[in-house]
Write an enzyme that holds these catalytic residues in place. Structure first.
Site, PDB file in Angstrom:
ATOM      1  N   GLY A  60       0.842  -1.197   0.000  1.00  0.00           N
ATOM      2  CA  GLY A  60       0.000   0.000   0.000  1.00  0.00           C
ATOM      3  C   GLY A  60       0.870   1.236   0.000  1.00  0.00           C
ATOM      4  O   GLY A  60       1.990   1.209   0.518  1.00  0.00           O
ATOM      5  N   LEU A 112       6.622   2.212   4.707  1.00  0.00           N
ATOM      6  CA  LEU A 112       7.691   2.741   3.852  1.00  0.00           C
ATOM      7  C   LEU A 112       8.198   4.094   4.360  1.00  0.00           C
ATOM      8  O   LEU A 112       9.292   4.519   4.008  1.00  0.00           O
ATOM      9  CB  LEU A 112       7.186   2.862   2.412  1.00  0.00           C
ATOM     10  CG  LEU A 112       6.776   1.543   1.746  1.00  0.00           C
ATOM     11  CD1 LEU A 112       6.091   1.792   0.413  1.00  0.00           C
ATOM     12  CD2 LEU A 112       7.953   0.598   1.576  1.00  0.00           C
ATOM     13  N   GLU A 155      -3.543   2.420   5.139  1.00  0.00           N
ATOM     14  CA  GLU A 155      -3.415   3.509   4.154  1.00  0.00           C
ATOM     15  C   GLU A 155      -4.356   4.663   4.457  1.00  0.00           C
ATOM     16  O   GLU A 155      -3.986   5.829   4.315  1.00  0.00           O
ATOM     17  CB  GLU A 155      -3.631   2.979   2.735  1.00  0.00           C
ATOM     18  CG  GLU A 155      -2.666   1.871   2.312  1.00  0.00           C
ATOM     19  CD  GLU A 155      -1.206   2.153   2.629  1.00  0.00           C
ATOM     20  OE1 GLU A 155      -0.498   1.195   2.990  1.00  0.00           O
ATOM     21  OE2 GLU A 155      -0.773   3.329   2.569  1.00  0.00           O
TER      22      GLU A 155
HETATM   23  C1  LIG Z   1       7.540  -5.169  11.609  1.00  0.00           C
HETATM   24  N1  LIG Z   1       7.158  -6.390  10.944  1.00  0.00           N
HETATM   25  C2  LIG Z   1       6.852  -6.375   9.647  1.00  0.00           C
HETATM   26  O1  LIG Z   1       6.799  -5.380   8.970  1.00  0.00           O
HETATM   27  C3  LIG Z   1       6.500  -7.676   9.055  1.00  0.00           C
HETATM   28  C4  LIG Z   1       7.403  -8.743   9.135  1.00  0.00           C
HETATM   29  C5  LIG Z   1       7.069  -9.979   8.552  1.00  0.00           C
HETATM   30  C6  LIG Z   1       5.837 -10.166   7.909  1.00  0.00           C
HETATM   31  C7  LIG Z   1       4.918  -9.102   7.838  1.00  0.00           C
HETATM   32  C8  LIG Z   1       3.577  -9.353   7.184  1.00  0.00           C
HETATM   33  C9  LIG Z   1       5.242  -7.858   8.424  1.00  0.00           C
HETATM   34  N2  LIG Z   1       4.374  -6.769   8.328  1.00  0.00           N
HETATM   35  C10 LIG Z   1       4.139  -6.148   7.134  1.00  0.00           C
HETATM   36  N3  LIG Z   1       4.660  -6.687   5.999  1.00  0.00           N
HETATM   37  C11 LIG Z   1       4.342  -6.077   4.838  1.00  0.00           C
HETATM   38  N4  LIG Z   1       4.825  -6.599   3.670  1.00  0.00           N
HETATM   39  C12 LIG Z   1       5.268  -7.986   3.671  1.00  0.00           C
HETATM   40  C13 LIG Z   1       6.250  -8.266   2.569  1.00  0.00           C
HETATM   41  N5  LIG Z   1       5.706  -7.803   1.284  1.00  0.00           N
HETATM   42  C14 LIG Z   1       6.424  -8.257   0.129  1.00  0.00           C
HETATM   43  C15 LIG Z   1       7.801  -8.496   0.195  1.00  0.00           C
HETATM   44  C16 LIG Z   1       8.490  -8.930  -0.942  1.00  0.00           C
HETATM   45  C17 LIG Z   1       7.819  -9.108  -2.157  1.00  0.00           C
HETATM   46  C18 LIG Z   1       6.449  -8.873  -2.227  1.00  0.00           C
HETATM   47  C19 LIG Z   1       5.762  -8.443  -1.085  1.00  0.00           C
HETATM   48 CL1  LIG Z   1       4.054  -8.182  -1.208  1.00  0.00          CL
HETATM   49  C20 LIG Z   1       5.370  -6.404   1.263  1.00  0.00           C
HETATM   50  C21 LIG Z   1       4.419  -6.052   2.386  1.00  0.00           C
HETATM   51  N6  LIG Z   1       3.590  -4.957   4.766  1.00  0.00           N
HETATM   52  C22 LIG Z   1       3.104  -4.480   5.942  1.00  0.00           C
HETATM   53  N7  LIG Z   1       2.299  -3.427   5.881  1.00  0.00           N
HETATM   54  C23 LIG Z   1       1.479  -3.005   7.040  1.00  0.00           C
HETATM   55  S1  LIG Z   1      -0.086  -2.554   6.289  1.00  0.00           S
HETATM   56  C24 LIG Z   1       0.753  -1.846   4.878  1.00  0.00           C
HETATM   57  C25 LIG Z   1       1.865  -2.874   4.609  1.00  0.00           C
HETATM   58  C26 LIG Z   1       3.014  -2.277   3.806  1.00  0.00           C
HETATM   59  O2  LIG Z   1       2.942  -2.191   2.595  1.00  0.00           O
HETATM   60  N8  LIG Z   1       4.098  -1.862   4.494  1.00  0.00           N
HETATM   61  C27 LIG Z   1       5.214  -1.336   3.775  1.00  0.00           C
HETATM   62  N9  LIG Z   1       3.366  -5.041   7.137  1.00  0.00           N
HETATM   63 NI    NI Z   2       2.585   3.146   5.792  1.00  0.00          NI
END
Ligand SMILES: CNC(=O)c1cccc(C)c1Nc1nc(N2CCN(c3ccccc3Cl)CC2)nc(N2CSC[C@H]2C(=O)NC)n1
Ligand code: NI
Length: 184
Positions: A60, A112, A155
């Protein structure tokens, strides 16, 4: 294309501001921004492109994160098999209904715009009814649950100047409130 240098980090005022509604039809600039934000998410999820341009992966991205204080966000959510389960450019997203049931990602949340790991459960609503508009101003209403619902709430928080760690209970960050489902 949007790069990490274009994404503002904690301390930049826009990240804590309340973003302004978009009026319809969205301007060419607003339409292009929406498409560029979606393109960033696609690039960030592609191992080769992400490596080449040093992109952090995300599912997101909200306009305030690229220093545009407007109520728009892109979401591109894959399931564990890599199949896209929710892909939208949301204009003026708004949650109409929330379930009593809560949900949290087992591993916590990342952002991010936050260059550090902030541990702890981010307890959100498990199921939401989401209203949003597309660039033409057409109204949409969808029901989301679990991971896509969490991403959309994360988001929409950005549009209100809220960051994920604002929701973490600092006294007991890993306490699981009752009626909360943990999402792996
Ligand atoms: C502190 N621990 C952690 O972060 C955390 C740690 C482990 C697991 C999770 C699940 C965690 N949590 C978390 N992991 C994600 N990603 C997992 C990896 N993925 C991704 C990575 C590589 C290719 C394709 C993709 Cl798809 C991208 C997205 N994203 C978000 N969020 C929170 S909601 C908005 C979203 C966001 O986009 N954040 C930048 N949280
Ligand atoms: Ni964010």
């Amino acid at each position: 294309m949007i790069l990490m240098k274009d994404i503002i980090r904690e301390g930049t005022p826009t990240l804590r501001a309340t973003a302004k509604k978009v009026t319809f039809p969205a301007s060419q600039e607003e339409q292009n921004l929406g498409l560029e934000m979606m393109e960033f998410l696609e690039n960030s999820q592609d191992e080769k492109i992400a490596e080449k341009y040093h992109l952090r992966a995300g599912v997101g991205l909200a306009a305030p994160q690229v220093n545009v204080s407007k109520r728009m966000a892109a979401v591109l959510v894959p399931d564990n098999q890599g199949n896209i389960v929710f892909k939208e450019i949301l204009y003026n997203p708004r949650i109409l209904r929330e379930s009593v049931k809560r949900a949290a990602l087992n591993e916590g949340e990342g952002c991010l715009s936050v260059d550090r790991d902030v541990a702890g459960l981010v307890v959100r609503t498990d199921r939401i009814t989401l209203e949003f508009f597309d660039a033409d101003g057409t109204r949409h209403e969808v029901k989301l649950r679990d991971y896509p619902a969490i991403v959309v709430q994360h988001e929409i928080d950005h549009l209100n100047g809220t960051l994920f760690y604002d929701h973490i209970d600092s006294k007991s960050p890993f306490k699981i409130p009752e009626n909360t489902v943990i999402i792996e």
